[in-house]
Motif scaffolding. Structure first.
Motif, short mmCIF file in Angstrom:
data_model
loop_
_atom_site.label_atom_id
_atom_site.label_comp_id
_atom_site.label_asym_id
_atom_site.label_seq_id
_atom_site.Cartn_x
_atom_site.Cartn_y
_atom_site.Cartn_z
N GLY A 379 0.73 -1.37 0.13
CA GLY A 379 0.14 -0.10 0.26
C GLY A 379 0.80 1.28 0.11
O GLY A 379 0.57 2.32 -0.80
N LEU A 380 1.87 1.26 0.76
CA LEU A 380 2.90 2.46 0.91
C LEU A 380 3.30 2.86 -0.36
O LEU A 380 3.63 3.86 -0.77
CB LEU A 380 3.94 2.43 1.73
N GLY A 381 3.76 1.70 -1.09
CA GLY A 381 4.29 1.74 -2.57
C GLY A 381 3.51 2.60 -3.75
O GLY A 381 4.01 3.42 -4.25
N ILE A 382 2.26 2.34 -3.42
CA ILE A 382 1.55 2.79 -4.39
C ILE A 382 0.93 4.49 -3.75
O ILE A 382 1.04 5.29 -4.67
CB ILE A 382 -0.04 2.22 -4.35
N PHE A 383 1.07 4.79 -2.64
CA PHE A 383 1.08 6.01 -2.09
C PHE A 383 2.20 6.84 -2.39
O PHE A 383 2.00 8.09 -2.88
CB PHE A 383 1.05 5.93 -0.66
N ALA A 384 3.45 6.13 -2.38
CA ALA A 384 4.68 7.09 -2.75
C ALA A 384 4.61 7.32 -4.37
O ALA A 384 4.97 8.56 -4.81
CB ALA A 384 5.85 6.20 -2.56
N ALA A 385 3.97 6.41 -5.13
CA ALA A 385 4.05 6.71 -6.74
C ALA A 385 3.11 8.13 -6.77
O ALA A 385 3.30 8.57 -7.76
CB ALA A 385 3.38 5.40 -7.45
N LEU A 386 1.92 7.94 -6.01
CA LEU A 386 1.01 9.27 -6.42
C LEU A 386 1.63 10.44 -5.89
O LEU A 386 1.45 11.42 -6.45
CB LEU A 386 -0.17 8.76 -5.68
N VAL A 387 2.26 10.34 -4.56
CA VAL A 387 2.70 11.73 -4.15
C VAL A 387 3.85 12.30 -4.91
O VAL A 387 4.16 13.56 -4.89
CB VAL A 387 3.07 11.68 -2.65
N ASN A 388 4.68 11.61 -5.59
CA ASN A 388 5.71 12.11 -6.26
C ASN A 388 5.50 12.74 -7.85
O ASN A 388 6.17 13.29 -8.19
CB ASN A 388 6.70 10.93 -6.57
N LEU A 389 4.18 12.28 -8.38
CA LEU A 389 3.99 12.91 -9.35
C LEU A 389 3.76 14.29 -9.68
O LEU A 389 4.16 14.91 -10.44
CB LEU A 389 2.31 12.15 -10.09
N PRO A 390 3.22 15.02 -8.75
CA PRO A 390 3.05 16.48 -8.85
C PRO A 390 4.23 17.21 -8.57
O PRO A 390 4.25 18.58 -8.43
CB PRO A 390 2.03 16.74 -7.97
N ILE A 391 5.41 16.57 -8.03
CA ILE A 391 6.44 17.25 -7.71
C ILE A 391 7.09 18.08 -9.02
O ILE A 391 7.05 17.56 -10.00
CB ILE A 391 7.59 16.47 -7.31
N SER A 392 7.44 19.56 -8.61
CA SER A 392 8.27 20.19 -9.86
C SER A 392 9.52 20.33 -9.13
O SER A 392 9.79 20.70 -8.19
CB SER A 392 7.55 21.37 -9.94
N GLU A 393 10.60 20.20 -10.15
CA GLU A 393 12.01 20.08 -9.70
C GLU A 393 12.55 21.35 -10.50
O GLU A 393 13.81 21.76 -10.38
CB GLU A 393 12.74 19.00 -10.42
N LYS A 394 11.50 22.45 -10.66
CA LYS A 394 12.32 23.75 -11.35
C LYS A 394 12.87 24.69 -9.92
O LYS A 394 12.42 24.28 -9.02
CB LYS A 394 10.99 24.54 -11.92
N PRO A 395 14.10 25.11 -10.40
CA PRO A 395 14.63 26.00 -9.45
C PRO A 395 13.42 27.00 -8.61
O PRO A 395 12.72 27.51 -9.07
CB PRO A 395 15.77 26.79 -10.08
N ILE A 396 13.64 27.03 -7.17
CA ILE A 396 12.62 27.74 -6.52
C ILE A 396 13.04 29.34 -6.97
O ILE A 396 14.19 29.61 -7.08
CB ILE A 396 12.81 27.50 -5.14
N ALA A 397 11.73 30.12 -7.08
CA ALA A 397 12.00 31.40 -7.36
C ALA A 397 12.27 32.27 -5.85
O ALA A 397 11.62 32.13 -4.83
CB ALA A 397 10.67 32.05 -7.67
#
Length: 402
Positions: A379-397
């Motif tokens: 269950g935790l593996g599926i949770f981690a897959a979902l929470v990483n999807l919306p992450i943006s790696e662009k430099p912070i303003a």
């Protein structure tokens, strides 16, 4: 007066790779001591599991602190301290027969040692040394070193236990840690870090910025799952296989070694792919693939060959999250406080490790089975897959004042 030169990337990767190979290799083999130590002292599996759980938690607790010091004074001094702490922790495990003291000493000494000698400790110097286009690849090389350590040290540790006894095995490893780590630490000397370029934030400003930024918090949440999964499997796999009738202990040895072998490739190519594709998507795919691989393993008939196949598949995914996670942190916040910020993310990983390894022992003691924990892992593996999807790696303003 001579000016101290910064080490080149090749030297950094070689020296840090040897340290991580030994640091992670020894640590990954601790599961082999569960049964002989428990039998010698008359302890349950929960006692040894608690020691490993506290060790992982303290690794996480000391990680940000070690990172703060490293980002200020450089890698070498903390790595020297880590080598001596590691040796002291191994001697403690060999000599202490009181369960409470064993848990506390093992947790604090080895946990602090790992904070000074593993991935987080070298992330800063790698990030500062590698050019931007090679940074993700360099993190992948570093993670692959940890996997190589698991592959090469697992059989060595098992052979030491079999032929020298579990206590003498600790003595040999303690000597090896000091003899090999100290000269490698010397090669990681850096010039004064106050001259580093980048936004001139204070430590507290960097911490507040990170924890107010949603992508960082999502990364923290995903890394919790990574720790839970890996340490539960790494520590409890030998006992799980024996419970299921796979009596030959060499099966567990080869399985854990195969995880290390295949993760050499997994970590390397994860770092390489991180320079070509969005890292959050790759992280999401890794966590989802872990749940699929673990689910198939639990459903398939258990034989030595199914164990080896599972180990190889999981190995590709084992530490491949590390270069991608460090790469996302460096991409968002830069490299000035990379060791510290990686330490905070890794703290979440180690909270997961603490809960995973302790919960495995606790639930087994209460139910006589690991089935419930395996369900949580999926269950935790599926949770981690979902929470990483919306992450943006662009430099912070950042504003000019920041």
């Amino acid at each position: 007066m001579t000016t101290q030169r910064a080490p080149d990337l090749k030297t950094v990767l070689l020296a840090s790779g040897i340290v991580i190979t030994l640091s992670m290799g020894v640590r990954h083999g601790f599961g082999f001591w569960m049964q002989p130590i428990s039998q010698q002292h008359g302890w349950t599996r929960e006692t040894f599991s608690m020691a490993m759980a506290l060790q992982n938690l303290m690794w996480g607790v000391f990680g940000p602190l070690a990172g703060m010091v490293i980002d200020k004074v450089g890698t070498m001094k903390m790595m020297v301290l880590g080598a001596f702490l590691y040796a002291a922790g191994l001697l403690w495990m060999a000599l202490v027969d009181n369960s409470a003291l064993f848990i506390i000493g093992t947790g604090i000494l080895i946990g602090a040692a790992l904070a000074c000698t593993s991935f987080g400790a070298v992330s800063g110097i790698i990030g500062r040394t590698a050019p931007l286009e090679k940074r993700s690849w360099a993190f992948g090389i570093s993670s692959a070193a940890g996997s190589f350590g698991q592959f090469i040290m697992m059989p060595i540790e098992q052979q030491l236990i079999d032929h020298a006894g579990w206590q003498n095995a600790f003595y040999v490893l303690a000597a090896l840690v000091v003899v090999l780590m100290l000269p490698m630490a010397w090669k990681l000397r850096e010039p004064a870090l106050e001259q580093a370029t980048g936004p001139q934030q204070s430590i507290m400003e960097a911490i507040r910025e990170a924890f107010a930024y949603k992508p960082f918090l999502l990364l923290v949440a995903g890394y919790f799952v990574c720790g839970f999964q890996l340490v539960f499997i790494g520590v409890h796999m030998p006992a799980y296989l024996k419970d299921k009738g796979v009596m030959d202990p060499s099966v567990a040895v080869y399985a854990l070694a195969l995880i290390g072998l295949f993760n050499i490739f997994g970590s390397y190519y994860a770092g390489k792919l991180g320079g070509m594709f969005p890292k959050p998507y790759l992280l999401s795919a890794i966590y989802l693939a872990r749940s699929v691989v673990i689910g198939l393993f639990l459903l398939a008939p258990l034989t030595p060959y199914s164990v080896y196949l599972f180990a190889a598949a999981l190995g590709v995914l084992w530490l491949s999250t590390v270069p991608l996670t460090n790469g996302v942190i460096a991409g968002i916040f830069g490299v000035k406080y990379l060791s510290m910020l990686s330490g905070f993310v890794f703290f979440s990983h180690q909270v997961g490790s603490f809960i995973g390894v302790w919960l495995g022992g606790y639930i087994y003691t209460k139910t006589g089975s690991y089935n419930m924990v395996w369900g949580i892992v999926l269950g935790l593996g599926i949770f981690a897959a979902l929470v990483n999807l919306p992450i943006s790696e662009k430099p912070i303003a950042r504003t000019a004042a920041a």
